[in-house]
Design a protein around this motif. Structure first.
Motif, PDB file in Angstrom:
ATOM      1  N   GLN A  40       2.162  -1.226   2.769  1.00 38.30           N
ATOM      2  CA  GLN A  40       1.620  -1.635   4.071  1.00 38.30           C
ATOM      3  C   GLN A  40       1.807  -0.536   5.111  1.00 38.30           C
ATOM      4  N   ALA A  41       2.979   0.091   5.116  1.00 39.27           N
ATOM      5  CA  ALA A  41       3.233   1.194   6.058  1.00 39.27           C
ATOM      6  C   ALA A  41       2.274   2.358   5.799  1.00 39.27           C
TER       7      ALA A  41
ATOM      8  N   ALA B 141       8.755   8.524   3.831  1.00 38.31           N
ATOM      9  CA  ALA B 141       9.563   7.982   2.748  1.00 38.31           C
ATOM     10  C   ALA B 141       8.858   6.797   2.098  1.00 38.31           C
ATOM     11  N   ALA B 142       8.260   5.947   2.939  1.00 44.63           N
ATOM     12  CA  ALA B 142       7.513   4.809   2.389  1.00 44.63           C
ATOM     13  C   ALA B 142       6.370   5.304   1.519  1.00 44.63           C
ATOM     14  N   GLY B 143       5.665   6.329   1.992  1.00 42.84           N
ATOM     15  CA  GLY B 143       4.560   6.872   1.213  1.00 42.84           C
ATOM     16  C   GLY B 143       5.014   7.470  -0.103  1.00 42.84           C
ATOM     17  N   LEU B 144       6.137   8.178  -0.090  1.00 40.72           N
ATOM     18  CA  LEU B 144       6.648   8.790  -1.321  1.00 40.72           C
ATOM     19  C   LEU B 144       7.140   7.734  -2.306  1.00 40.72           C
ATOM     20  N   ARG B 145       7.800   6.704  -1.790  1.00 44.94           N
ATOM     21  CA  ARG B 145       8.254   5.633  -2.690  1.00 44.94           C
ATOM     22  C   ARG B 145       7.062   4.899  -3.299  1.00 44.94           C
ATOM     23  N   ALA B 146       6.066   4.592  -2.458  1.00 42.34           N
ATOM     24  CA  ALA B 146       4.863   3.927  -2.965  1.00 42.34           C
ATOM     25  C   ALA B 146       4.130   4.842  -3.942  1.00 42.34           C
TER      26      ALA B 146
ATOM     27  N   ASN C 292       7.277 -10.686  -8.332  1.00 45.32           N
ATOM     28  CA  ASN C 292       8.695 -10.400  -8.559  1.00 45.32           C
ATOM     29  C   ASN C 292       9.505 -10.317  -7.267  1.00 45.32           C
ATOM     30  N   GLY C 293       8.860 -10.569  -6.145  1.00 46.01           N
ATOM     31  CA  GLY C 293       9.577 -10.539  -4.877  1.00 46.01           C
ATOM     32  C   GLY C 293      10.002  -9.153  -4.439  1.00 46.01           C
ATOM     33  N   ASN C 294       9.222  -8.146  -4.814  1.00 44.35           N
ATOM     34  CA  ASN C 294       9.557  -6.768  -4.448  1.00 44.35           C
ATOM     35  C   ASN C 294       8.996  -6.476  -3.049  1.00 44.35           C
ATOM     36  N   GLU C 295       9.669  -7.009  -2.042  1.00 43.59           N
ATOM     37  CA  GLU C 295       9.206  -6.858  -0.663  1.00 43.59           C
ATOM     38  C   GLU C 295       9.254  -5.399  -0.197  1.00 43.59           C
ATOM     39  N   ALA C 296      10.179  -4.633  -0.758  1.00 44.56           N
ATOM     40  CA  ALA C 296      10.295  -3.229  -0.352  1.00 44.56           C
ATOM     41  C   ALA C 296       9.027  -2.459  -0.696  1.00 44.56           C
ATOM     42  N   LEU C 297       8.516  -2.632  -1.919  1.00 47.66           N
ATOM     43  CA  LEU C 297       7.306  -1.926  -2.324  1.00 47.66           C
ATOM     44  C   LEU C 297       6.104  -2.395  -1.513  1.00 47.66           C
TER      45      LEU C 297
ATOM     46  N   SER D 104      -4.927   4.316   6.885  1.00 47.07           N
ATOM     47  CA  SER D 104      -6.055   3.400   6.653  1.00 47.07           C
ATOM     48  C   SER D 104      -6.072   3.037   5.166  1.00 47.07           C
ATOM     49  N   GLU D 105      -6.792   1.979   4.848  1.00 43.54           N
ATOM     50  CA  GLU D 105      -6.807   1.514   3.462  1.00 43.54           C
ATOM     51  C   GLU D 105      -7.380   2.575   2.523  1.00 43.54           C
ATOM     52  N   ARG D 106      -8.490   3.164   2.926  1.00 46.15           N
ATOM     53  CA  ARG D 106      -9.100   4.189   2.078  1.00 46.15           C
ATOM     54  C   ARG D 106      -8.208   5.416   1.968  1.00 46.15           C
ATOM     55  N   GLY D 107      -7.638   5.830   3.103  1.00 47.19           N
ATOM     56  CA  GLY D 107      -6.759   6.990   3.078  1.00 47.19           C
ATOM     57  C   GLY D 107      -5.536   6.761   2.212  1.00 47.19           C
ATOM     58  N   ALA D 108      -5.012   5.525   2.218  1.00 47.59           N
ATOM     59  CA  ALA D 108      -3.852   5.203   1.392  1.00 47.59           C
ATOM     60  C   ALA D 108      -4.187   5.333  -0.089  1.00 47.59           C
ATOM     61  N   VAL D 109      -5.367   4.861  -0.478  1.00 43.14           N
ATOM     62  CA  VAL D 109      -5.779   4.958  -1.884  1.00 43.14           C
ATOM     63  C   VAL D 109      -5.917   6.434  -2.287  1.00 43.14           C
TER      64      VAL D 109
END
Length: 473
Positions: free
Chosen positions: A202-203, A360-365, A192-197, A209-214
């Protein structure tokens, strides 16, 4: 022993305060304070260290309740883990079974250790307890708080507003659903081209880290209701305000304050001269770094601020030694401190902007993932532990519904025992509190009922603060 499908409740307020137990006892012996906690007619909160016999106290309380006439189905034991529930059930069942065939002297000794009467009537009742528990409709309920919540929701699905027949999900199945939900969320965003999400995730991955993000996203999913309150359009500005970072374009703000007009370049040149006159390799390096910084345009100076504060501070933030420079400029220490403060304030703003942006990126994600994970669970007809607790808490908070539910529960359970109480978080305590509220308060039936509460735990073993536990409560 009992299955996870039964439900129960209780109702009397705390009355006898807190007992502190700290002496190691023999496997079946009870110290004076432990004996008080096993009193089948007392309410108590007990705190004790590992190895001091907390589980022994709790099971002894169960035995004394049964010997005092409590029906097995009126007793509910809540534990924190399945292993704890299984161990408690095995311990209670094994000891009750042993009483059936114990010799009279051995049975007398066990009853004396419990502080019970050793007369023939009590001995006969003790020998019959095992059969009584087996013959009871549901036996003694020994469950985790999550199993209790599941059984309560299964009994009142309409009142709880949940789909009947849902299945709990945990362990590997839960982890797989999390990863599948995240993959689908990212695929949809790309389609859908949702580059913001995509940028937000990514941020988050770069910072944790990938595991920490999950793991972070799973935490957000566990607080779905709270995540709904996040306003994606304003959250970064709100975070900046809390960190006292300036509004608007922070990069431009910093560039303006690094320009010749606003930055104290005279101070910087004086520090460079003192280092040059010092005549050492270190001094020449500091002077060169300052000369290089002054030659940059303001926007480049912003990026190079760490090289300037390094002139006055070492890696851990403490001041550099200045004896050599002070020989050439007696006021050098004061100047270096002024420089450190000036650059430090700009770096604080820069770091606050970066942190606010990442948060903010983390909260939005997290908000997007929490909503997607909730949809995925509903589509699969499953509920995780957080759902079970949240739904049960909501059910018991609804005034009309909770009265009905507690009325049904209140007729079944009179004695509640909570093990590992230090690991119970605020939402779980809300459920326990609802269970122990006396539905019959002020009525003749309530006055006539024998109802008790025992809580057992260890302050020093409280390791789940990150999940909202607070043993002081």
């Amino acid at each position: 022993m009992c299955s996870a499908g039964h439900f129960y409740g209780l109702g009397h307020g705390l009355g006898s305060g807190s007992l502190m137990v700290g002496t190691r006892t023999a496997p079946r012996g009870l110290g004076p304070e432990q004996a008080l906690a096993t009193d089948p007619f007392a309410d108590a909160a007990l705190s004790a260290s590992a190895g001091t016999g907390k589980t022994h106290v709790l099971t002894s309380r169960v035995f004394r309740l049964l010997l005092s006439g409590a029906a097995p189905e009126t007793i509910l034991c809540l534990t924190f883990t399945k292993a704890g529930a299984a161990a408690m059930a095995e311990r209670i069942g094994t000891r009750l079974a042993s009483w059936v065939r114990l010799s009279k002297p051995d049975l007398v000794r066990e009853l004396e250790e419990l502080g019970e009467d050793i007369g023939p009537d009590t001995r006969e009742r003790a020998r019959q307890l095992f059969a009584s528990v087996l013959d009871a409709p549901v036996g003694i309920r020994i469950q985790t708080i999550h199993a209790f919540a599941q059984s309560l929701l299964a009994a009142f699905p309409a009142e709880a507003g949940v789909t009947p027949g849902f299945q709990p999900i945990e362990g590997r199945a839960s982890d797989e659903l999390v990863l599948r939900t995240l993959a689908d969320l990212m695929a949809d965003a790309e389609r859908n081209g949702n580059e913001a999400l995509i940028g937000d995730v990514q941020a988050l991955s770069r910072r944790l880290s990938e595991r920490g993000a999950v793991e972070y996203l799973q935490t957000c999913a566990a607080r779905e209701e709270d995540m709904r309150k996040v306003d994606p359009a304003t959250i970064e500005g709100e975070l900046r305000a809390q960190m006292r970072a300036p509004d608007g374009d922070v990069d431009q703000f910093l560039a303006d304050h690094c320009s010749d007009d606003k930055f104290d370049c005279a101070l910087l040149r004086a520090i460079a001269d003192a280092n040059r006159n010092w005549g050492t390799k270190t001094g020449a390096g500091h002077a060169g770094a300052i000369d290089h910084w002054l030659a940059m345009p303001p926007d480049q100076r912003v990026k190079a601020l760490p090289s300037i504060i390094a002139v006055a501070r070492i890696g851990d933030g403490s001041p550099r030694r200045v004896q050599g420079q002070a020989k050439h400029d007696p006021d050098y220490e004061t100047k270096a401190e002024r420089l450190a403060k000036l650059v430090g304030e700009l770096l604080t703003i820069q770091n606050a902007r970066a942190l606010a942006s990442d948060m903010a990126a983390g909260l939005r994600a997290g908000q997007a993932f929490a909503a997607a994970y909730a949809r995925a669970k509903r589509a699969a007809g499953v509920a995780d532990f957080n759902d079970l607790i949240a739904w049960t808490k909501r059910l018991l908070k609804q005034r009309e519904m909770s009265d009905w539910v507690r009325f049904k529960l209140d007729r079944r359970i009179d004695h509640l025992l909570v093990d590992e109480a230090q690991d119970t978080n605020a939402d779980q305590w809300a459920i326990i509190t609802a269970l122990v509220e006396d539905f019959y308060a002020g009525s003749s039936e309530g006055d006539a009922r024998w109802r008790t509460l025992l809580m057992v735990g260890d302050f020093k073993q409280a390791i789940y603060g990150f999940q909202g536990t607070d043993p002081r409560e």
